[in-house]
Design a protein around this motif. Structure first.
Motif, PDB file in Angstrom:
ATOM      1  N   ILE A 170       9.031  29.899  44.217  1.00 37.46           N
ATOM      2  CA  ILE A 170      10.190  30.485  43.795  1.00 37.46           C
ATOM      3  C   ILE A 170       9.980  32.221  43.830  1.00 37.46           C
ATOM      4  N   TRP A 171       8.993  32.317  43.363  1.00 39.62           N
ATOM      5  CA  TRP A 171       8.456  34.132  43.440  1.00 39.62           C
ATOM      6  C   TRP A 171       8.465  34.315  45.013  1.00 39.62           C
ATOM      7  N   ALA A 172       7.772  33.785  45.757  1.00 42.77           N
ATOM      8  CA  ALA A 172       7.558  34.021  47.134  1.00 42.77           C
ATOM      9  C   ALA A 172       8.897  34.267  47.765  1.00 42.77           C
ATOM     10  N   TRP A 173       9.984  33.282  47.496  1.00 44.86           N
ATOM     11  CA  TRP A 173      11.245  33.310  47.951  1.00 44.86           C
ATOM     12  C   TRP A 173      11.973  34.626  47.488  1.00 44.86           C
ATOM     13  N   ARG A 174      11.764  34.880  46.319  1.00 45.75           N
ATOM     14  CA  ARG A 174      12.476  36.169  45.814  1.00 45.75           C
ATOM     15  C   ARG A 174      11.856  37.323  46.438  1.00 45.75           C
ATOM     16  N   PHE A 175      10.670  37.332  46.515  1.00 47.73           N
ATOM     17  CA  PHE A 175       9.855  38.475  47.251  1.00 47.73           C
ATOM     18  C   PHE A 175      10.287  38.660  48.721  1.00 47.73           C
ATOM     19  N   LYS A 176      10.425  37.629  49.424  1.00 49.01           N
ATOM     20  CA  LYS A 176      10.986  37.688  50.776  1.00 49.01           C
ATOM     21  C   LYS A 176      12.244  38.291  51.003  1.00 49.01           C
ATOM     22  N   ARG A 177      13.181  37.835  50.080  1.00 49.30           N
ATOM     23  CA  ARG A 177      14.501  38.451  50.012  1.00 49.30           C
ATOM     24  C   ARG A 177      14.643  39.633  49.667  1.00 49.30           C
ATOM     25  N   ALA A 178      13.698  40.426  48.624  1.00 49.45           N
ATOM     26  CA  ALA A 178      13.549  41.689  48.163  1.00 49.45           C
ATOM     27  C   ALA A 178      13.268  42.428  49.443  1.00 49.45           C
ATOM     28  N   VAL A 179      12.364  42.070  50.238  1.00 51.60           N
ATOM     29  CA  VAL A 179      11.633  42.850  51.327  1.00 51.60           C
ATOM     30  C   VAL A 179      12.770  42.958  52.217  1.00 51.60           C
ATOM     31  N   ARG A 180      13.446  41.863  52.581  1.00 51.72           N
ATOM     32  CA  ARG A 180      14.560  41.894  53.561  1.00 51.72           C
ATOM     33  C   ARG A 180      15.543  43.001  52.923  1.00 51.72           C
ATOM     34  N   LYS A 181      16.140  43.141  51.885  1.00 51.63           N
ATOM     35  CA  LYS A 181      16.893  43.959  51.179  1.00 51.63           C
ATOM     36  C   LYS A 181      16.512  45.379  51.411  1.00 51.63           C
ATOM     37  N   ALA A 182      15.235  45.545  51.159  1.00 54.01           N
ATOM     38  CA  ALA A 182      14.637  46.822  51.155  1.00 54.01           C
ATOM     39  C   ALA A 182      14.652  47.541  52.538  1.00 54.01           C
ATOM     40  N   LYS A 183      14.252  46.571  53.337  1.00 55.45           N
ATOM     41  CA  LYS A 183      14.332  47.023  54.809  1.00 55.45           C
ATOM     42  C   LYS A 183      15.878  47.349  55.456  1.00 55.45           C
ATOM     43  N   LYS A 184      16.830  46.560  54.971  1.00 54.42           N
ATOM     44  CA  LYS A 184      18.165  46.745  55.297  1.00 54.42           C
ATOM     45  C   LYS A 184      18.511  48.009  54.885  1.00 54.42           C
ATOM     46  N   LEU A 185      18.224  48.313  53.421  1.00 55.22           N
ATOM     47  CA  LEU A 185      18.834  49.462  52.865  1.00 55.22           C
ATOM     48  C   LEU A 185      18.253  50.738  53.358  1.00 55.22           C
ATOM     49  N   SER A 186      17.036  50.608  53.634  1.00 56.78           N
ATOM     50  CA  SER A 186      16.105  51.641  54.300  1.00 56.78           C
ATOM     51  C   SER A 186      16.733  52.095  55.601  1.00 56.78           C
ATOM     52  N   LYS A 187      17.075  50.924  56.526  1.00 55.34           N
ATOM     53  CA  LYS A 187      17.605  51.440  57.542  1.00 55.34           C
ATOM     54  C   LYS A 187      19.038  51.904  57.564  1.00 55.34           C
ATOM     55  N   LEU A 188      19.812  51.526  56.652  1.00 53.32           N
ATOM     56  CA  LEU A 188      21.117  52.008  56.560  1.00 53.32           C
ATOM     57  C   LEU A 188      21.287  53.224  56.086  1.00 53.32           C
ATOM     58  N   PHE A 189      20.412  53.611  55.074  1.00 51.81           N
ATOM     59  CA  PHE A 189      20.427  54.981  54.354  1.00 51.81           C
ATOM     60  C   PHE A 189      19.411  56.076  54.366  1.00 51.81           C
ATOM     61  N   GLY A 190      18.509  55.519  55.292  1.00 44.99           N
ATOM     62  CA  GLY A 190      17.358  56.500  55.781  1.00 44.99           C
ATOM     63  C   GLY A 190      16.334  56.793  54.692  1.00 44.99           C
ATOM     64  N   LEU A 191      16.351  56.019  53.588  1.00 38.09           N
ATOM     65  CA  LEU A 191      15.447  56.452  52.303  1.00 38.09           C
ATOM     66  C   LEU A 191      14.280  55.689  52.192  1.00 38.09           C
ATOM     67  N   LYS A 192      13.357  56.023  51.530  1.00 38.37           N
ATOM     68  CA  LYS A 192      12.210  54.863  51.211  1.00 38.37           C
ATOM     69  C   LYS A 192      12.284  54.008  49.974  1.00 38.37           C
ATOM     70  N   MET A 246       1.684  21.198  39.245  1.00 37.17           N
ATOM     71  CA  MET A 246       3.259  20.999  39.856  1.00 37.17           C
ATOM     72  C   MET A 246       4.183  22.544  39.576  1.00 37.17           C
ATOM     73  N   LYS A 247       4.071  22.445  38.364  1.00 38.38           N
ATOM     74  CA  LYS A 247       4.970  23.592  37.836  1.00 38.38           C
ATOM     75  C   LYS A 247       4.582  25.021  38.571  1.00 38.38           C
ATOM     76  N   ARG A 248       3.023  25.147  38.553  1.00 37.17           N
ATOM     77  CA  ARG A 248       2.607  26.392  39.152  1.00 37.17           C
ATOM     78  C   ARG A 248       3.156  26.519  40.436  1.00 37.17           C
ATOM     79  N   LEU A 249       3.068  25.606  41.505  1.00 36.41           N
ATOM     80  CA  LEU A 249       3.308  25.473  42.791  1.00 36.41           C
ATOM     81  C   LEU A 249       5.075  25.943  42.827  1.00 36.41           C
ATOM     82  N   ILE A 250       5.745  25.052  42.047  1.00 32.70           N
ATOM     83  CA  ILE A 250       7.315  25.733  42.052  1.00 32.70           C
ATOM     84  C   ILE A 250       7.239  26.888  41.784  1.00 32.70           C
ATOM     85  N   LYS A 251       6.790  27.388  40.702  1.00 38.00           N
ATOM     86  CA  LYS A 251       6.983  28.887  40.326  1.00 38.00           C
ATOM     87  C   LYS A 251       6.540  29.874  41.468  1.00 38.00           C
ATOM     88  N   ASP A 252       5.482  29.580  42.372  1.00 43.21           N
ATOM     89  CA  ASP A 252       4.785  30.195  43.249  1.00 43.21           C
ATOM     90  C   ASP A 252       5.895  30.404  44.446  1.00 43.21           C
TER      91      ASP A 252
END
Length: 76
Positions: free
Chosen positions: A9-31, A1-7
């Motif tokens: 949370i990690w997936a939520w943080r990963f999705k959030r980071a991907v959205r942030k990276a796409k937004k910044l890339s579109k805004l500033f034109g960097l990789k 159960m602990k492992r499931l919760i950790k997974d």
């Protein structure tokens, strides 16, 4: 159960980071990379990675291409 919760949370943080990276890339034109550093997920522009490699912040022989291969997500 602990492992499931950790997974969930990690997936939520990963999705959030991907959205942030796409937004910044579109805004500033960097990789942007989503990488795992010290157990947490970071969004880092390629320009900063290049500067860190040049200033020998990584082990000898590490290149930007090596870091790009290990990145969890790369924009553009």
């Amino acid at each position: 159960m602990k492992r499931l919760i950790k997974d969930i949370i990690w997936a939520w943080r990963f999705k959030r980071a991907v959205r942030k990276a796409k937004k910044l890339s579109k805004l500033f034109g960097l990789k942007y990379y989503v990488i795992s550093m010290n157990g947490s997920i970071k969004v880092v522009p390629k320009k900063n990675i290049c500067e860190l490699v040049r200033s020998h912040r990584f082990r000898k022989g590490v290149t930007v291409a090596d870091i790009e291969k290990l990145a969890l997500f790369v924009t553009r």
